[in-house]
Design a protein around this motif. Structure first.
Motif, PDB file in Angstrom:
ATOM      1  N   TYR A 172      50.290  43.181   5.885  1.00 13.58           N
ATOM      2  CA  TYR A 172      49.407  43.188   7.055  1.00 13.58           C
ATOM      3  C   TYR A 172      48.694  41.844   7.195  1.00 13.58           C
ATOM      4  CZ  TYR A 172      45.458  44.361  10.076  1.00 13.58           C
ATOM      5  OH  TYR A 172      44.528  44.367  11.080  1.00 13.58           O
ATOM      6  N   GLU A 173      48.198  41.344   6.048  1.00 15.31           N
ATOM      7  CA  GLU A 173      47.478  40.071   6.071  1.00 15.31           C
ATOM      8  C   GLU A 173      48.394  38.932   6.503  1.00 15.31           C
ATOM      9  OE1 GLU A 173      45.088  37.152   2.950  1.00 15.31           O
ATOM     10  OE2 GLU A 173      45.495  39.239   2.422  1.00 15.31           O
ATOM     11  N   GLU A 174      49.609  38.913   5.915  1.00 16.61           N
ATOM     12  CA  GLU A 174      50.553  37.854   6.276  1.00 16.61           C
ATOM     13  C   GLU A 174      50.988  37.989   7.727  1.00 16.61           C
ATOM     14  OE1 GLU A 174      53.696  38.147   3.470  1.00 16.61           O
ATOM     15  OE2 GLU A 174      52.582  37.140   1.857  1.00 16.61           O
ATOM     16  N   GLY A 175      51.203  39.243   8.148  1.00 17.11           N
ATOM     17  CA  GLY A 175      51.619  39.471   9.527  1.00 17.11           C
ATOM     18  C   GLY A 175      50.542  39.077  10.512  1.00 17.11           C
ATOM     19  N   LEU A 176      49.275  39.367  10.157  1.00 19.10           N
ATOM     20  CA  LEU A 176      48.159  39.013  11.029  1.00 19.10           C
ATOM     21  C   LEU A 176      48.036  37.498  11.157  1.00 19.10           C
ATOM     22  CD1 LEU A 176      45.771  40.098  12.665  1.00 19.10           C
ATOM     23  CD2 LEU A 176      44.386  39.983  10.586  1.00 19.10           C
ATOM     24  N   SER A 177      48.120  36.819  10.010  1.00 17.42           N
ATOM     25  CA  SER A 177      48.019  35.354  10.029  1.00 17.42           C
ATOM     26  C   SER A 177      49.156  34.742  10.832  1.00 17.42           C
ATOM     27  CB  SER A 177      48.047  34.806   8.594  1.00 17.42           C
ATOM     28  OG  SER A 177      46.955  35.298   7.857  1.00 17.42           O
ATOM     29  N   LYS A 178      50.348  35.268  10.609  1.00 20.26           N
ATOM     30  CA  LYS A 178      51.514  34.755  11.328  1.00 20.26           C
ATOM     31  C   LYS A 178      51.386  35.033  12.823  1.00 20.26           C
ATOM     32  CE  LYS A 178      56.561  34.992  11.425  1.00 20.26           C
ATOM     33  NZ  LYS A 178      57.770  35.650  10.851  1.00 20.26           N
ATOM     34  N   GLY A 179      50.875  36.236  13.141  1.00 18.79           N
ATOM     35  CA  GLY A 179      50.721  36.609  14.544  1.00 18.79           C
ATOM     36  C   GLY A 179      49.730  35.717  15.262  1.00 18.79           C
ATOM     37  N   ILE A 180      48.617  35.412  14.576  1.00 16.63           N
ATOM     38  CA  ILE A 180      47.608  34.531  15.185  1.00 16.63           C
ATOM     39  C   ILE A 180      48.195  33.147  15.429  1.00 16.63           C
ATOM     40  CG2 ILE A 180      45.425  33.339  14.755  1.00 16.63           C
ATOM     41  CD1 ILE A 180      44.496  35.875  13.278  1.00 16.63           C
ATOM     42  N   ALA A 181      48.895  32.628  14.411  1.00 16.88           N
ATOM     43  CA  ALA A 181      49.487  31.294  14.539  1.00 16.88           C
ATOM     44  C   ALA A 181      50.517  31.254  15.661  1.00 16.88           C
ATOM     45  CB  ALA A 181      50.129  30.889  13.214  1.00 16.88           C
ATOM     46  N   GLU A 182      51.377  32.294  15.693  1.00 23.93           N
ATOM     47  CA  GLU A 182      52.395  32.336  16.740  1.00 23.93           C
ATOM     48  C   GLU A 182      51.757  32.504  18.113  1.00 23.93           C
ATOM     49  OE1 GLU A 182      55.064  35.435  15.665  1.00 23.93           O
ATOM     50  OE2 GLU A 182      56.150  34.220  14.192  1.00 23.93           O
ATOM     51  N   GLY A 183      50.678  33.296  18.167  1.00 30.62           N
ATOM     52  CA  GLY A 183      49.992  33.506  19.438  1.00 30.62           C
ATOM     53  C   GLY A 183      49.372  32.223  19.968  1.00 30.62           C
ATOM     54  N   LEU A 184      48.732  31.480  19.063  1.00 29.03           N
ATOM     55  CA  LEU A 184      48.134  30.215  19.475  1.00 29.03           C
ATOM     56  C   LEU A 184      49.192  29.231  19.952  1.00 29.03           C
ATOM     57  CD1 LEU A 184      45.457  29.726  16.664  1.00 29.03           C
ATOM     58  CD2 LEU A 184      45.024  30.163  19.095  1.00 29.03           C
TER      59      LEU A 184
ATOM     60  N   ALA B 256      49.948  52.472  -5.854  1.00 32.23           N
ATOM     61  CA  ALA B 256      49.122  51.263  -5.882  1.00 32.23           C
ATOM     62  C   ALA B 256      49.926  50.050  -5.417  1.00 32.23           C
ATOM     63  CB  ALA B 256      48.584  51.029  -7.292  1.00 32.23           C
ATOM     64  N   ALA B 257      51.181  49.956  -5.896  1.00 31.74           N
ATOM     65  CA  ALA B 257      52.033  48.830  -5.502  1.00 31.74           C
ATOM     66  C   ALA B 257      52.347  48.882  -4.009  1.00 31.74           C
ATOM     67  CB  ALA B 257      53.325  48.848  -6.315  1.00 31.74           C
ATOM     68  N   THR B 258      52.550  50.108  -3.498  1.00 26.33           N
ATOM     69  CA  THR B 258      52.842  50.268  -2.070  1.00 26.33           C
ATOM     70  C   THR B 258      51.652  49.831  -1.223  1.00 26.33           C
ATOM     71  OG1 THR B 258      54.336  52.117  -2.524  1.00 26.33           O
ATOM     72  CG2 THR B 258      53.502  51.916  -0.279  1.00 26.33           C
ATOM     73  N   LYS B 259      50.446  50.273  -1.623  1.00 22.27           N
ATOM     74  CA  LYS B 259      49.239  49.892  -0.882  1.00 22.27           C
ATOM     75  C   LYS B 259      49.026  48.385  -0.922  1.00 22.27           C
ATOM     76  CE  LYS B 259      46.735  54.244  -1.506  1.00 22.27           C
ATOM     77  NZ  LYS B 259      45.562  54.903  -2.153  1.00 22.27           N
ATOM     78  N   LYS B 260      49.257  47.794  -2.104  1.00 22.43           N
ATOM     79  CA  LYS B 260      49.091  46.350  -2.247  1.00 22.43           C
ATOM     80  C   LYS B 260      50.092  45.610  -1.362  1.00 22.43           C
ATOM     81  CE  LYS B 260      48.901  42.693  -5.744  1.00 22.43           C
ATOM     82  NZ  LYS B 260      49.035  42.382  -7.195  1.00 22.43           N
ATOM     83  N   GLY B 261      51.335  46.119  -1.350  1.00 28.81           N
ATOM     84  CA  GLY B 261      52.370  45.494  -0.529  1.00 28.81           C
ATOM     85  C   GLY B 261      52.059  45.606   0.953  1.00 28.81           C
TER      86      GLY B 261
END
Length: 337
Positions: free
Chosen positions: A284-296, A274-279
């Motif tokens: 993924y969420e943080e990476g996606l947000s960071k990726g979008i920001a960096e992409g823009l 459960a902890a692994t899935k949550k992590g």
């Protein structure tokens, strides 16, 4: 399934609750000898079968003949306040000075068993020699770990023994250049039970400890009864171990202990998953947000850069040099060449 093994008797999920699970005590079913409480009971109860089984196991593990021995407290004494304690399933002391600690580990607890074994065998040695005694009186000691998983040994090329998967690995201090042993005082033995497969066809040529590994891996498995019967008919020590296991398997308290240990392990694994899935989800969420920001950000920078180059080229078309155009558009001159 029980403790991750395949084709064994029914595990906790086949029973409504602990009471129903423990009721197996009166059915002739065998406890799992890979559970530390059962392992300890099978080899240390005050019965002739348990004593004979323990003697057989110790001789197989140490490769020494043993005349007599004495069980001693499991917790080794500490030398100073705050020193990490060491507790073993079975701790033995022999009349010739030899000592051994035997430990059963059914689950991989995600720590370095190599370092753990080295620490334990060192602590075991340190409990014997008294102040003023000569070094010659330091006894030979063994730390024996029975693992129900495969341990990942660190570094080094595989030896011929490792290329032929054996459940038994022996370690002692030696010179790294040529493998010459120092004194054979500190000895570590690992028995990795999952590696027994394939050894069932060579019972007559296996080492005594390899056959013990087969017994510990499959003694409670009805599908392996024929193999266990062959083993116990072949070796008296294993026959006594089977008798002792049958005897302790009538103890309902041990069935409850096995039930609690398996439930604990399932809860532990579930928590890790459960902890692994949550992590992973958070990452993924943080990476996606960071990726979008960096992409823009990158896109905006590239757009501004292209616009500046276009402006500089127009400036050059009016008769200005590349250097002048680069200075005008505030870009590197190399972008215009």
């Amino acid at each position: 399934m029980s403790f991750g093994d395949k084709n064994v008797r029914k595990g906790v999920r086949a029973f409504a609750d602990g009471k129903e699970y423990a009721a197996q005590a009166g059915t002739g079913a065998l406890l799992n000898p890979r559970v530390d409480t059962t392992f300890k009971a099978m080899l240390t109860r005050n019965t002739s079968e348990a004593k004979a089984a323990l003697k057989s196991f110790l001789e197989a593990a140490t490769e020494r003949k043993i005349a007599k021995w004495e069980l001693r407290p499991n917790d080794l004494p500490v030398s100073f306040v705050g020193q990490r304690g060491v507790s073993c399933d079975i701790s033995c002391e022999f009349d010739d000075g030899l000592a051994a600690d035997i430990e059963m580990q059914a689950f991989n607890q995600e720590y370095d068993y190599g370092k753990r074994a080295e620490y334990q065998v060192s602590r075991l040695e340190a409990t014997y020699l008294k102040r003023g005694e000569s070094w010659e009186k330091a006894p030979v000691v063994y730390q024996i770990s029975i693992l129900n998983f495969i341990y990942d040994f660190k570094g080094g090329a595989k030896s011929d023994e490792e290329k032929r998967p054996s459940p038994v690995s022996r370690f002692a201090m030696m010179r790294t250049k040529d493998g010459k042993c120092l004194s054979n005082t500190l000895n570590i033995v690992f028995v990795e039970l999952p590696k027994v497969y394939g050894l069932e066809e060579s019972l007559d040529t296996n080492t005594a400890l390899e056959n013990w590994a087969i017994f510990l891996k499959d003694a409670d498995n009805p599908d392996k009864k024929d193999i266990i019967d062959k083993l116990t008919c072949k070796e008296k020590g294993l026959m006594e171990a089977q008798k002792s296991l049958s005897s302790v398997s009538t103890d309902m308290d041990l069935w409850w202990a096995e039930y609690r240990q398996e439930i604990y392990e399932r809860d532990r694994i579930s928590s890790i998953e459960a902890a692994t899935k949550k992590g992973l989800a958070k990452g993924y969420e943080e990476g996606l947000s960071k990726g979008i920001a960096e992409g823009l950000s990158k896109g905006m920078k590239e757009g501004i850069k292209e616009k500046a180059i276009s402006l500089a080229k127009k400036y050059m078309s009016m008769g200005h040099s590349a250097k002048e155009a680069a200075e005008f558009a505030e870009i590197d001159e190399s972008l215009l060449l």
